[in-house]
Design a protein around this motif. Structure first.
Motif, short mmCIF file in Angstrom:
data_model
loop_
_atom_site.label_atom_id
_atom_site.label_comp_id
_atom_site.label_asym_id
_atom_site.label_seq_id
_atom_site.Cartn_x
_atom_site.Cartn_y
_atom_site.Cartn_z
N MET A 74 -7.19 -15.81 35.47
CA MET A 74 -8.13 -16.85 35.06
C MET A 74 -7.48 -18.23 35.18
N SER A 75 -8.29 -19.23 35.53
CA SER A 75 -7.83 -20.61 35.57
C SER A 75 -7.69 -21.14 34.15
N ARG A 76 -7.08 -22.30 34.05
CA ARG A 76 -6.96 -22.94 32.74
C ARG A 76 -8.34 -23.17 32.12
N ASN A 77 -9.29 -23.65 32.90
CA ASN A 77 -10.63 -23.91 32.38
C ASN A 77 -11.32 -22.64 31.91
N GLU A 78 -11.15 -21.56 32.66
CA GLU A 78 -11.74 -20.29 32.25
C GLU A 78 -11.11 -19.79 30.96
N ILE A 79 -9.81 -19.93 30.85
CA ILE A 79 -9.12 -19.51 29.62
C ILE A 79 -9.61 -20.34 28.44
N ARG A 80 -9.77 -21.65 28.66
CA ARG A 80 -10.26 -22.52 27.59
C ARG A 80 -11.63 -22.07 27.11
N GLU A 81 -12.52 -21.76 28.03
CA GLU A 81 -13.88 -21.36 27.66
C GLU A 81 -13.87 -20.01 26.93
N VAL A 82 -13.11 -19.06 27.45
CA VAL A 82 -13.04 -17.73 26.83
C VAL A 82 -12.53 -17.83 25.40
N PHE A 83 -11.46 -18.58 25.20
CA PHE A 83 -10.84 -18.61 23.88
C PHE A 83 -11.59 -19.51 22.90
N ALA A 84 -12.32 -20.49 23.40
CA ALA A 84 -13.19 -21.25 22.50
C ALA A 84 -14.23 -20.32 21.88
N ASN A 85 -14.77 -19.42 22.67
CA ASN A 85 -15.73 -18.44 22.14
C ASN A 85 -15.05 -17.47 21.17
N LEU A 86 -13.82 -17.07 21.48
CA LEU A 86 -13.11 -16.15 20.60
C LEU A 86 -12.81 -16.79 19.26
N TYR A 87 -12.51 -18.09 19.26
CA TYR A 87 -12.27 -18.77 17.99
C TYR A 87 -13.54 -18.76 17.14
N GLU A 88 -14.67 -19.01 17.77
CA GLU A 88 -15.95 -18.95 17.05
C GLU A 88 -16.19 -17.54 16.49
N ASP A 89 -15.64 -16.54 17.17
CA ASP A 89 -15.79 -15.15 16.71
C ASP A 89 -14.78 -14.78 15.63
N GLY A 90 -13.93 -15.73 15.21
CA GLY A 90 -13.02 -15.48 14.10
C GLY A 90 -11.62 -15.08 14.48
N LEU A 91 -11.33 -14.97 15.77
CA LEU A 91 -9.96 -14.63 16.18
C LEU A 91 -9.06 -15.83 15.92
N ARG A 92 -7.85 -15.59 15.39
CA ARG A 92 -7.01 -16.71 14.97
C ARG A 92 -5.58 -16.67 15.50
N VAL A 93 -5.10 -15.52 15.96
CA VAL A 93 -3.70 -15.36 16.37
C VAL A 93 -3.67 -14.84 17.81
N VAL A 94 -2.84 -15.45 18.64
CA VAL A 94 -2.71 -15.02 20.04
C VAL A 94 -1.24 -14.83 20.37
N PHE A 95 -0.91 -13.63 20.85
CA PHE A 95 0.40 -13.35 21.43
C PHE A 95 0.27 -13.56 22.94
N VAL A 96 0.93 -14.56 23.48
CA VAL A 96 0.82 -14.91 24.89
C VAL A 96 1.99 -14.28 25.64
N GLN A 97 1.68 -13.39 26.57
CA GLN A 97 2.73 -12.71 27.33
C GLN A 97 2.30 -12.60 28.78
N GLY A 98 3.06 -11.80 29.55
CA GLY A 98 2.71 -11.59 30.94
C GLY A 98 2.71 -10.11 31.26
N GLY A 99 3.31 -9.74 32.36
CA GLY A 99 4.25 -10.48 33.17
C GLY A 99 5.24 -11.30 32.37
N GLU A 100 5.79 -12.26 33.04
CA GLU A 100 6.64 -13.26 32.40
C GLU A 100 5.84 -14.56 32.32
N PRO A 101 5.38 -14.94 31.13
CA PRO A 101 4.46 -16.08 31.02
C PRO A 101 5.05 -17.40 31.50
N LEU A 102 6.38 -17.56 31.42
CA LEU A 102 6.98 -18.83 31.81
C LEU A 102 6.94 -19.05 33.31
#
Length: 352
Positions: A74-102
């Protein structure tokens, strides 16, 4: 778990796909708490494990993730849209990984977006790409960091990780000497390193890291690859965790409880139900959602709402996996364990 929640101001970090013209304020404390408490009561997801990319510069013996295969990220914009909806759904914690995320060049911009939405973030990395400027950006955003380190022995590191990068990891850890936010050092016990675990834990604590010690498990989904060099006798692995507990090497609180859970299942005992599909979900780089990375996806957040996807989860298969699997991944166990042991959780020396 010692938790201090502050009304945060937007960070100065804005890199990746261009500078955002107007940085939004993080949500109010009341809004943040309401969404989280509502999901706790309803047993809906609070935590997501998010594969921000599918590329990796290691080849770990216990990892069976389909990496470096050219699937859609997903692009940055797609990620932003997806997670904005997830925040509205009450999700609050994200573990960001990969692959190697860096390895993802717009990672800091993505983290900035998620931070501004109100998520508490932990980046899970092998530590090979940590630089002083990057660490400063993470620090500015208040991100927790979890770095994988199974041994301090060069030959064993290469055997486990499939690459000669221990010096790069140790150099990256040097940049975290004055890091102001929670930093974890995760060690996975296998036959290749079980004699080194106590040394790694001592190393972690000397440098101000919280040591997280888990066990390698095989034949369990995407992290269950069989590797003859890593597979152990369960009794031998159980002794590693018992020694850590007897010597009180681990800090008080949840991390000791996690070690006790490892002793339980390595000794043939049954753990309490996993949170997968309840309090936690997994999201891959394409937006596909599964109860955890050990189970197949059932929907995509670019096409369906979280509620629709949750309704498709096969709860019986999740229960079977929880009952019969040797897996005790921390992201799938942490919320239920904290709720069952609130005093223990409060003792954990972490301030958020």
């Amino acid at each position: 778990m010692l938790i201090e929640i502050e009304r945060s101001q937007p960070s100065a970090v804005a890199r990746g796909e261009g500078r955002v013209s107007e940085q939004p304020r993080r949500p109010s404390l009341a809004r943040s708490l309401w969404g989280g408490l509502r999901n706790l009561a309803l047993r809906r997801p609070l935590l997501a494990v998010f594969q921000v990319n599918l590329r990796c510069n290691s080849s770990c013996g216990y990892c069976n993730l389909p990496l470096n295969v050219g699937r859609y990220e997903m692009s940055r914009n797609e990620i932003r849209e997806v997670f904005a909806n997830l925040y509205e759904d009450g999700l609050r914690v994200v573990f960001v990984q990969g692959g190697e995320p860096l390895l993802r060049r717009d990672l800091t911009a993505i983290l900035q977006d998620l931070h501004d939405m109100g998520f508490h973030l932990t980046v899970i990395t092998n530590g090979t790409k940590l630089t002083a400027p990057l660490v400063q950006q993470f620090d500015d955003l208040g991100i927790s960091l979890s770095i994988s380190l199974d041994t301090l022995n060069l030959a064993k590191y290469e055997r486990i990780r499939g690459t000669d990068q221990l010096d790069a990891v140790l150099g990256g850890l040097d940049h975290l000497q004055h890091y102001r936010h929670p930093k974890f050092l995760t060690c996975i016990v296998s036959e290749a390193n079980r004699e080194d675990v106590t040394e790694v834990v001592a190393f972690a604590r000397q440098r101000g890291f919280l040591p997280v010690v888990g066990a390698y498990h095989w034949d369990v989904g995407l992290y269950g690859k069989q590797d003859d060099a890593l597979m152990y006798e369960r009794e031998q692995a159980r002794m590693v965790f018992e020694r850590l507990l007897e010597e009180e090497t681990l800090p008080a609180g949840y991390l000791r409880q996690y070690a006790k859970d490892n002793v339980t299942w390595l000794g043939g005992g049954q753990l309490k139900p996993c949170d997968a599909g309840g309090y936690s979900i997994a999201i891959d780089a394409s937006g596909n959602v599964s109860p955890c990375l050990s189970l197949p996806p059932v929907g995509n957040l670019r096409e369906s709402s979280l509620s629709e996807i949750l309704s498709r989860f096969d709860r019986r298969s999740i229960q079977r996996c929880s009952d019969h699997s040797s897996c005790n991944r921390v992201d799938g166990r942490v919320i239920g364990s904290v709720l069952r042991h609130p005093i223990m959780a409060w003792q954990t020396p972490v301030s958020w």
